[in-house]
Enzyme design. Structure first.
Site, PDB file in Angstrom:
ATOM      1  N   CYS A 240       0.832  -1.205   0.000  1.00 52.83           N
ATOM      2  CA  CYS A 240       0.000   0.000   0.000  1.00 52.83           C
ATOM      3  C   CYS A 240       0.868   1.256   0.000  1.00 52.83           C
ATOM      4  O   CYS A 240       0.478   2.286  -0.558  1.00 52.83           O
ATOM      5  CB  CYS A 240      -0.951  -0.006   1.186  1.00 52.83           C
ATOM      6  SG  CYS A 240      -0.133  -0.090   2.799  1.00 52.83           S
TER       7      CYS A 240
ATOM      8  N   HIS B 289      -1.770   1.596   7.415  1.00 51.86           N
ATOM      9  CA  HIS B 289      -2.196   1.470   6.024  1.00 51.86           C
ATOM     10  C   HIS B 289      -2.035   2.821   5.345  1.00 51.86           C
ATOM     11  O   HIS B 289      -2.372   3.866   5.916  1.00 51.86           O
ATOM     12  CB  HIS B 289      -3.651   1.016   5.958  1.00 51.86           C
ATOM     13  CG  HIS B 289      -4.154   0.802   4.561  1.00 51.86           C
ATOM     14  ND1 HIS B 289      -3.551  -0.071   3.675  1.00 51.86           N
ATOM     15  CD2 HIS B 289      -5.194   1.352   3.894  1.00 51.86           C
ATOM     16  CE1 HIS B 289      -4.205  -0.052   2.525  1.00 51.86           C
ATOM     17  NE2 HIS B 289      -5.206   0.811   2.635  1.00 51.86           N
TER      18      HIS B 289
END
Length: 864
Positions: free
Chosen positions: A205, A798
């Site tokens: 990510c 994230h």
């Protein structure tokens, strides 16, 4: 025989025994949550959905899709506190017998406790971690099914619409005109901006967020298309010493593999009809440049961006250098060609598309308060790493001396980041863990004693540093010049770290604790210090000054380590010092630390000290010299160094620190990017251990001592003022907010919201003589077009991206490609729509949602 259960427990179990949130046990009900999420829409607030059905909103009204928070007690789905209704917060405030304080963001997958008013790292609790993993699997399965169904409907609708348009065009227009319109429409569609998702290759990510922002930078694609053109003429300015001033080369070689992979990726993002793109080739090329990204582990987006840009930059410089050598081989000898190419690489005169788009220049102004001599240090940057101050750090530092140990532990639990001492053992730890912690503490104390011992031994170099190298005397003596001023580094990242390491290595060799090979290996590594995007200090021109300042380099260990790691696969920095005053004569002293290292490896251990001392003495200029132009160059063993230019100027002290516009009226309220920029560029006072070594004051004192027949020379350290400002703004401005901090063995992340504007005026942070700005212009405006957000803690998190879909800025592209600067700058940002992208999931959002995000990287483009 039954084994004891607690004897061989892993270290993670001790973390699970003490969860961060004390309300976790009562506020978590896995069964109720799983029952409540059967056959429902996860990404929609259930109360907003009911209200919309009752009100029957029209289709033309744009309704914002806010972030949804899931109650982990009953499964209620409500919009967050940044929305107008705040249904999730109202659900928590409703009186109940048991608390409903624990919620989970279904967009960011981060847990939050309303009672603690803090984020809850779910990986430190087995119950919460298992529930989050279950919800993530269910959400991915549901999103795949809905995306495939929606994609089929969109494809069918597009096919029907295209057929209708074709029929109408064929009926109304002639055949030739229809063919021409079809070709032009295909070309226009290929250049129309689009937004697509990216496949997660496995904890990538951080990579996807960077690639999304680069794909929405139109000038990158234009520059890559130009770089891919073969036999394109490129003009390279040559050093002043050579006879021709410029040379025109033709690039006959294809760009490097990373550059080609980047071009293919951007082309696929722009022209493919697929909703999701797999960036496997680009990621594999990045991993070849920097093996640290292999293994699909969690990494940092800012480091990935730097490795990616430096990798493409190095490939382009190598390609142009080969073309230069080929074009000059008919007129010059091979040795002269090598010298010219090496000098051009060192002086950063070889053009490349990375510097054209992302490169800028910082200028550090230093003024002696005694003689008012002004010296400037120019250094390039690709991004600006801004410090983020937090009142928690100040509060904890002030309470360290007064607060007892139990209160310190309570503060750590209530903090918004992860803080844990490396040598600290939990109260319920086994004897093995306690013994291991004691060994770690002893090892740490031993390392500290060894460092103090090494620093004590390096003081012996001060006597040796007073001697002149014979080669340098022959080269400098004819002009009788002297450098004007030297600076002592303050508590920011010093550029003399490589030289300090050389002296430390010499002390280690004297002590017999290190071999020659290992010492020289560390010397060549540490001198390749990348200073782009970080605060660096002025050039050290005296070996004695470097020795006395070794103790001042302990504050920004995180930035130094981070920067040293970036040198593995990219071009690294060198220093070029230039002192320009009234006399026009010039002398040059070149020190190649890698050549000195190779020579030292061939010597015996007895001659090692002398050779290394001579290399250090080359940095000390003669005290008999008048001020002219002097250059000190440290040539690294890399392709393209970042260059620093040091110059002493005769300037009015009143205007030395003037900026392009006034800084008095800046809205420095709370935590904002403007406050970070103000802190980054604020005027400092160099006192105490950070005093300035001023050669002008030293020369004056030396003349007085000579008149009094005292032969011993003493160096004069004076108070000084220092300020770092932008002197050459980059077309694309990348701001890095340093949320991750490390103080000793303490790790933490600042989760506080940092305000950032849609339109940023950089003029208050630029010098009054800023380059590439129209005459009379007092504003330097940048428009926000991309954000990288990090949600989570130090241990897990994230990365997502916010991008602005807009039409390309043609004036900016012309400035980057042709160097054309318009006379009037733009005042309004371009129109566009914002999207939030989490790997393959793309969602339209409003500007308010973007401005309320927890930004980690900000991308601005210059408004022209």
């Amino acid at each position: 025989m039954v084994k004891k259960r607690g004897k061989n427990l892993p270290a993670q179990d001790s973390l699970d025994a003490e969860p961060v949130c004390k309300h976790l046990r009562k506020a978590l009900d896995e069964g109720s949550v799983k029952k409540a999420l059967v056959n429902v829409e996860w990404t929609v607030c259930q109360e907003c959905q009911a209200d919309n059905k009752e009100k029957n909103n029209s289709d033309d009204e744009l309704v914002e899709d806010p972030s949804v928070w899931l109650c982990l007690k009953c499964g209620h789905r409500g919009c967050g506190r940044n929305s107008a209704s705040q249904h999730a917060l109202n659900h928590y405030n409703t009186p109940r017998s048991e608390p409903h304080c624990l919620v989970l963001s279904v967009d960011m997958w981060s847990a939050w406790c309303y009672l603690c008013d803090n984020e809850v790292p779910y990986n430190r609790s087995s119950r919460l971690g298992q529930l989050v993993d279950y919800l993530q699997r269910k959400a991915k399965a549901k999103s795949k099914s809905t995306d495939s169904a929606a994609l089929d409907e969109e494809v069918k609708a597009e096919i029907v619409a295209e057929n209708e348009v074709k029929i109408e065009d064929q009926e109304e227009k002639p055949k030739g005109q229809a063919k021409w319109d079809k070709a032009s429409s295909t070309q226009n569609n290929s250049t129309e901006p689009t937004v697509k998702g990216l496949s997660n290759l496995g904890n990538t990510c951080f990579f996807n967020a960077v690639m999304q922002n680069l794909s929405q930078t139109p000038a990158v694609r234009e520059l890559l298309n130009e770089a891919k053109t073969l036999k394109k003429p490129v003009t390279v300015p040559l050093p002043d010493s050579s006879s021709p001033t410029n040379v025109e080369v033709h690039l006959e070689q294809q760009p490097g593999p990373l550059t080609l992979a980047m071009w293919q990726f951007l082309t696929e993002m722009q022209e493919t009809k697929k909703g999701v793109v797999t960036p496997k080739e680009v990621f594999s090329q990045v991993c070849k440049k920097a093996i640290r990204f292999k293994g699909y582990q969690q990494q940092d987006s800012q480091e990935l961006l730097r490795y990616l840009l430096d990798g493409m930059r190095g490939e382009e410089i190598q390609r142009v250098s080969l073309a230069m050598s080929k074009s000059l081989q008919n007129t010059l000898d091979e040795e002269e060609i090598k010298k010219i190419v090496k000098d051009s690489e060192k002086r950063r005169t070889i053009p490349n598309f990375v510097d054209h788009l992302f490169g800028g220049e910082l200028t550090s102004t230093i003024m002696c308060e005694e003689c008012h001599t002004v010296s400037l240090v120019h250094e390039p940057f690709l991004d600006l790493s801004l410090p983020v101050l937090d009142d928690v750090i100040v509060k904890k530092n002030s309470q360290k001396s007064s607060a007892p140990a139990p209160e310190r532990k309570e503060e750590e639990e209530n903090d918004d980041g992860y803080i844990k001492e490396r040598d600290e053992a939990s109260p319920g730890a086994s004897k093995h863990l306690q013994k291991k912690a004691k060994k770690a503490a002893k090892k740490q104390a031993k390392n500290q004693r060894r460092q103090l011992k090494m620093q004590g031994k390096t003081v012996l170099l001060t006597d040796v540093a007073k001697q002149e190298c014979s080669e340098d005397e022959e080269e400098i003596a004819p002009n009788n010049t002297e450098s004007e001023a030297n600076t002592r580094p303050d508590d920011e990242v010093p550029i003399a770290d490589g030289l300090n390491t050389m002296k430390s290595d010499l002390s280690a060799l004297e002590n017999g604790s290190e071999t020659i090979e290992s010492a020289m290996e560390r010397v060549t590594e540490d001198t390749d210090l990348d200073t782009s995007g970080h605060n660096t200090e002025s050039v050290e021109m005296n070996a004695m000054e470097l020795v006395r300042n070794m103790e001042n380099n302990n504050n920004n260990n995180t930035d130094v380590n981070k920067t040293l790691e970036r040198t593995e696969g990219s071009g690294v920095d060198s220093m070029e010092a230039t002192a320009a005053v009234d006399n026009g004569n010039a002398d040059t002293v070149c020190v190649d630390d890698t050549e000195a290292a190779n020579g030292l490896l061939d010597c015996s251990a007895a001659s090692m000290d002398n050779e290394l001392t001579n290399s250090l003495n080359r940095l000390k200029l003669s005290s008999d010299i008048e001020p002219t132009q002097v250059e000190i160059e440290i040539l690294p063993d890399q392709q393209q160094p970042h260059t620093q230019i040091y110059e002493v100027i005769n300037e009015d002290p009143k205007t030395a620190f003037s900026t392009l516009s006034e800084r008095k009226d800046l809205p420095l309220d709370g935590y904002s990017v403007l406050s970070c920029l103000y802190q980054f560029t604020h005027k400092e006072t160099l006192t105490g251990n950070n005093k300035l070594l001023c050669n002008v004051c030293t020369r004056k004192q030396a003349s007085r001592l000579n008149n009094s027949n005292k032969g011993e020379k003493t160096f004069v350290y004076t108070n000084a003022k220092k300020q770092m400002l932008v002197s050459d703004p980059s077309p694309i401005l990348t701001l890095h907010l340093k949320r991750f901090q490390q103080n000793g063995f303490n790790l933490r992340k600042i989760n506080r919201h940092i305000k950032f504007p849609e339109v940023l005026d950089l003029a208050p942070f630029c010098t009054s003589k800023c380059k590439n700005i129209p005459a009379g212009e007092s504003r330097l405006l940048y428009s926000l077009y991309g954000v990288i957000e990090h949600s989570g803690s130090m241990r897990s998190g994230h990365y997502t991206a916010f991008v602005k879909l807009r039409r390309p800025n043609q004036q900016l592209c012309e400035m980057v490609l042709k160097g054309v600067i318009p006379e009037v700058s733009g005042s309004e940002p371009g129109q566009g729509s914002w999207y939030h992208i989490s790997d393959s999931h793309v969602q339209a959002v409003s500007l308010s949602r973007v401005l309320s995000s927890q930004a980690y990287l900000l991308f601005y483009e210059r408004m022209l």
